[in-house]
Design a protein around this motif. Structure first.
Motif, PDB file in Angstrom:
ATOM      1  N   UNK A  62     -63.977 -10.031  11.271  1.00 47.70           N
ATOM      2  CA  UNK A  62     -63.567 -10.726  10.049  1.00 47.70           C
ATOM      3  C   UNK A  62     -63.366  -9.678   8.964  1.00 47.70           C
ATOM      4  N   UNK A  63     -62.277  -9.805   8.226  1.00 47.94           N
ATOM      5  CA  UNK A  63     -62.043  -8.949   7.079  1.00 47.94           C
ATOM      6  C   UNK A  63     -62.582  -9.598   5.815  1.00 47.94           C
ATOM      7  N   UNK A  64     -63.334  -8.826   5.018  1.00 43.87           N
ATOM      8  CA  UNK A  64     -63.891  -9.334   3.760  1.00 43.87           C
ATOM      9  C   UNK A  64     -63.384  -8.468   2.619  1.00 43.87           C
ATOM     10  N   UNK A  65     -62.664  -9.070   1.684  1.00 46.25           N
ATOM     11  CA  UNK A  65     -62.139  -8.343   0.528  1.00 46.25           C
ATOM     12  C   UNK A  65     -62.707  -8.953  -0.740  1.00 46.25           C
ATOM     13  N   UNK A  66     -63.684  -8.265  -1.338  1.00 44.50           N
ATOM     14  CA  UNK A  66     -64.295  -8.720  -2.588  1.00 44.50           C
ATOM     15  C   UNK A  66     -64.418  -7.534  -3.531  1.00 44.50           C
ATOM     16  N   UNK A  67     -64.177  -7.784  -4.814  1.00 39.70           N
ATOM     17  CA  UNK A  67     -64.309  -6.733  -5.814  1.00 39.70           C
ATOM     18  C   UNK A  67     -65.749  -6.631  -6.288  1.00 39.70           C
ATOM     19  N   UNK A  68     -66.082  -5.456  -6.843  1.00 37.50           N
ATOM     20  CA  UNK A  68     -67.410  -5.231  -7.427  1.00 37.50           C
ATOM     21  C   UNK A  68     -68.519  -5.544  -6.439  1.00 37.50           C
ATOM     22  N   UNK A  96     -62.747  -3.269  -0.996  1.00 33.44           N
ATOM     23  CA  UNK A  96     -62.896  -3.622  -2.408  1.00 33.44           C
ATOM     24  C   UNK A  96     -61.528  -3.583  -3.075  1.00 33.44           C
ATOM     25  N   UNK A  97     -60.966  -4.741  -3.472  1.00 36.10           N
ATOM     26  CA  UNK A  97     -59.636  -4.760  -4.109  1.00 36.10           C
ATOM     27  C   UNK A  97     -59.662  -4.320  -5.575  1.00 36.10           C
ATOM     28  N   UNK A  98     -60.858  -4.149  -6.164  1.00 33.97           N
ATOM     29  CA  UNK A  98     -61.008  -3.705  -7.557  1.00 33.97           C
ATOM     30  C   UNK A  98     -60.340  -4.647  -8.559  1.00 33.97           C
ATOM     31  N   UNK A  99     -60.176  -5.915  -8.202  1.00 34.71           N
ATOM     32  CA  UNK A  99     -59.545  -6.901  -9.090  1.00 34.71           C
ATOM     33  C   UNK A  99     -58.182  -6.433  -9.579  1.00 34.71           C
ATOM     34  N   UNK A 100     -57.515  -5.646  -8.756  1.00 36.89           N
ATOM     35  CA  UNK A 100     -56.178  -5.132  -9.065  1.00 36.89           C
ATOM     36  C   UNK A 100     -55.200  -5.781  -8.089  1.00 36.89           C
ATOM     37  N   UNK A 101     -54.245  -6.599  -8.574  1.00 36.32           N
ATOM     38  CA  UNK A 101     -53.342  -7.326  -7.658  1.00 36.32           C
ATOM     39  C   UNK A 101     -52.601  -6.426  -6.680  1.00 36.32           C
ATOM     40  N   UNK A 102     -52.131  -5.264  -7.133  1.00 38.27           N
ATOM     41  CA  UNK A 102     -51.393  -4.369  -6.230  1.00 38.27           C
ATOM     42  C   UNK A 102     -52.324  -3.776  -5.175  1.00 38.27           C
ATOM     43  N   UNK A 103     -53.503  -3.333  -5.598  1.00 43.80           N
ATOM     44  CA  UNK A 103     -54.461  -2.762  -4.642  1.00 43.80           C
ATOM     45  C   UNK A 103     -54.980  -3.838  -3.691  1.00 43.80           C
ATOM     46  N   UNK A 106     -52.670  -4.247  -0.839  1.00 43.09           N
ATOM     47  CA  UNK A 106     -52.731  -3.123   0.097  1.00 43.09           C
ATOM     48  C   UNK A 106     -53.942  -3.226   1.011  1.00 43.09           C
ATOM     49  N   UNK A 107     -55.127  -3.506   0.437  1.00 45.02           N
ATOM     50  CA  UNK A 107     -56.325  -3.516   1.278  1.00 45.02           C
ATOM     51  C   UNK A 107     -56.304  -4.693   2.249  1.00 45.02           C
ATOM     52  N   UNK A 108     -55.740  -5.820   1.823  1.00 44.43           N
ATOM     53  CA  UNK A 108     -55.633  -6.963   2.736  1.00 44.43           C
ATOM     54  C   UNK A 108     -54.671  -6.636   3.875  1.00 44.43           C
ATOM     55  N   UNK A 109     -53.597  -5.937   3.577  1.00 39.60           N
ATOM     56  CA  UNK A 109     -52.676  -5.525   4.641  1.00 39.60           C
ATOM     57  C   UNK A 109     -53.370  -4.574   5.612  1.00 39.60           C
ATOM     58  N   UNK A 110     -54.173  -3.649   5.092  1.00 39.40           N
ATOM     59  CA  UNK A 110     -54.896  -2.725   5.974  1.00 39.40           C
ATOM     60  C   UNK A 110     -55.864  -3.474   6.885  1.00 39.40           C
ATOM     61  N   UNK A 111     -56.556  -4.456   6.330  1.00 38.05           N
ATOM     62  CA  UNK A 111     -57.455  -5.268   7.163  1.00 38.05           C
ATOM     63  C   UNK A 111     -56.658  -6.019   8.230  1.00 38.05           C
ATOM     64  N   UNK A 121     -61.484 -13.710   1.255  1.00 34.31           N
ATOM     65  CA  UNK A 121     -60.963 -12.928   0.134  1.00 34.31           C
ATOM     66  C   UNK A 121     -61.352 -13.593  -1.187  1.00 34.31           C
ATOM     67  N   UNK A 122     -61.883 -12.790  -2.122  1.00 31.92           N
ATOM     68  CA  UNK A 122     -62.067 -13.244  -3.501  1.00 31.92           C
ATOM     69  C   UNK A 122     -60.843 -12.789  -4.288  1.00 31.92           C
ATOM     70  N   UNK A 123     -59.908 -13.684  -4.593  1.00 32.25           N
ATOM     71  CA  UNK A 123     -58.622 -13.268  -5.161  1.00 32.25           C
ATOM     72  C   UNK A 123     -58.740 -12.760  -6.596  1.00 32.25           C
ATOM     73  N   UNK A 124     -57.784 -11.927  -6.982  1.00 33.09           N
ATOM     74  CA  UNK A 124     -57.727 -11.395  -8.339  1.00 33.09           C
ATOM     75  C   UNK A 124     -57.175 -12.457  -9.288  1.00 33.09           C
TER      76      UNK A 124
END
Length: 374
Positions: A62-68, A96-103, A106-111, A121-124
Motif C-alpha cells: 500500500x502506498x501512503x502519501x501524507x504531509x508532515x 511526504x507530498x509536503x502539501x505541495x500540489x506539484x510534488x 510526483x510522489x503519488x506517481x512514484x508510488x 492519500x491526504x490530499x493538498x
C-alpha cells in the motif's frame, strides 16, 4: 533454501493451503494457519513476493502519501495504517507530498510506478492534478483526513476517511461561551483544506448557538503551522478589542499561539483562555493543561486500510465517506478549575470592552474529576 513444498510437508498440508495462508487468498482454519506459520518459522522460509506479484498482478503493498509525517497527529495515523496493513499481510511504502500540489502528483506517481495495490492519500489544498492522475490510471485510493466534496458532477469520486470536524469545533466555542467569553478568536488552518473550512464552519455554528455575533476580524489564518499561528495570534492581540479566548485549529498552531501569547506577556488562562483542536501526547504536561478535541488518529489510519481492502475486493461498489467521532478532553487551559471543571473566574475585560462573565456553568462530560473516577 526451503521451498513452499517444504513448508507444506512440515505443516502436513497441501501447497495450495500454504499459498492461501501466505497470500491471504482464502480463509484457512486457525489451527491450520498456525501450523503453516510455525513451519515457515522453523524452516526459515522466505516468501518470493516478486514471483507472486508476476502471477497475481498484486504486490500486497500500500502506498501512503501524507504531509508532515513528523506531526503527532499524522504519526498516529501512520501507526494505525502500518498496524492494519501488517495485520492483513500488506507492506507499506511512504512518501511526504509536503502539501505541495506539484510534488504531491510526483510522489503519488512514484508510488504507483512501484506497483502498489492501492493508495491512501491526504490530499493538498489543490488536489486536481492528483485526482486526475489517480482516476486516469484507475488506482484504488482512499483519501485521508481531508475530504473532497465539490469537484463537479463529472469529477471522479473516491472513498474517504476522516474525523468529524464541524461539531467538535462548535463544542469548543460553546464551552468557552459557557464560561462567559463573548469575543472568541479562531486561529484557522491553511485555506483550501476541507479540515480548515469545516472547523471554521464549526466555529460559526458555536457562536450562533451561543447567541454571539460573528466578527470576521476574529478569524485569522495560521496556515496550519506554528509560525503562521504565531503571526495570526499577534494580529488578534493587536485588535482594538482583542479576544478573551482563542480556539486553535490544529496542534502545530497551538504551539505557535502559545509562544506568541507568552511573547506578548499574556498568561493562559489568567489573561486569555485557550482551547485547541488536536490533542497530543504532551498536551497534558503543559501548564496549564490543554483543553482539546482529540482525533482518533490510529483508528482513522486503520479504517482507511479497511476501506481500501474493501475497494480492492469489490472494485465496482459505490464510493463512500467514513467519519469518525472525536473526543472532548477537558483540562484547564480554558479557565476551568482542575477539581470540578467549573469556571475558575470571571472573564477579564480589557479597556473599552464589555462582556464580564456571569460565571454561568456549562456542564461537560469527561471533566478532570470524572477522569480520575474512571
Amino acid at each position: 533454501m526451503p521451498t513452499m513444498a517444504d513448508v507444506a510437508r512440515g505443516a502436513g498440508v497441501s501447497v495450495a493451503t500454504v499459498s492461501h495462508v501466505l497470500n491471504g487468498t482464502r480463509p484457512v482454519l486457525a489451527h491450520t494457519r498456525q501450523a503453516v506459520l510455525d513451519a515457515v518459522e522453523e524452516l526459515g522460509y522466505t516468501h518470493n513476493t516478486l514471483a507472486r506479484s508476476l502471477v497475481t498482478s498484486r504486490t500486497r503493498s500500500i502506498g501512503l502519501a501524507v504531509s508532515a509525517i513528523s506531526n503527532p497527529y499524522f504519526t498516529e495515523i501512520l501507526q494505525g495504517v502500518e498496524a492494519a496493513a501488517l495485520q492483513h499481510g500488506y507492506g507499506l511504502l511512504i512518501a511526504d507530498p509536503h502539501d505541495d500540489p506539484a510534488h504531491e502528483r510526483k510522489v503519488v506517481q512514484l508510488l504507483h510506478e512501484r506497483r502498489v495495490d492501492g493508495m491512501i492519500v491526504a490530499p493538498s489544498a489543490d488536489p486536481r492534478e492528483l485526482l486526475a492522475y489517480l482516476a486516469r490510471h484507475a488506482v484504488p485510493t482512499v483519501l485521508l483526513d481531508r475530504v473532497i466534496d465539490d469537484l463537479g458532477d463529472n469529477a471522479p469520486r473516491f472513498d474517504q476517511v476522516c474525523a468529524e470536524n464541524t461539531g467538535p469545533t462548535a463544542r469548543l466555542v460553546a464551552h468557552l461561551a459557557g464560561l462567559g467569553h463573548r469575543r472568541i478568536g479562531l486561529v484557522a488552518g491553511l485555506t483550501g483544506l476541507s479540515t480548515t473550512s469545516e472547523r471554521v464552519t464549526g466555529y460559526r455554528q458555536g457562536l450562533a448557538a451561543a447567541g454571539l455575533p460573528l466578527d470576521d476580524a476574529l478569524v485569522v489564518p495560521g496556515n496550519s503551522e506554528s509560525a503562521g499561528a504565531g503571526r495570526a495570534t499577534a494580529a488578534l492581540m493587536a485588535l482594538d478589542a482583542p479576544p478573551t479566548a482563542l480556539v486553535t485549529a490544529n496542534n502545530a498552531m497551538t504551539i505557535g499561539a502559545l509562544r506568541a501569547l507568552r511573547e506578548h506577556g499574556l498568561s493562559v488562562p489568567d489573561d486569555i483562555a485557550l482551547c485547541c483542536f488536536d490533542d497530543f501526547a504532551w498536551a497534558d504536561l503543559f501548564s496549564p493543561r490543554l483543553t482539546a478535541v482529540a482525533q482518533p488518529g490510529r483508528e482513522i489510519g486503520a479504517e482507511a486500510v479497511r476501506v481500501l481492502l474493501e475497494r480492492l475486493a469489490t472494485p465496482d461498489r459505490a464510493p463512500r465517506t467514513v467519519r469518525l467521532p472525536c473526543a472532548f478532553v477537558h483540562r484547564t487551559s480554558c479557565g476551568c478549575q482542575e477539581e470540578d471543571g467549573r469556571a475558575a473566574a470571571a472573564v477579564r475585560a480589557r479597556p473599552g470592552q464589555s462582556g464580564q462573565s456571569d460565571q454561568s456553568e456549562y456542564p461537560e462530560e469527561g471533566t478532570s474529576r470524572d477522569r480520575r473516577r474512571r
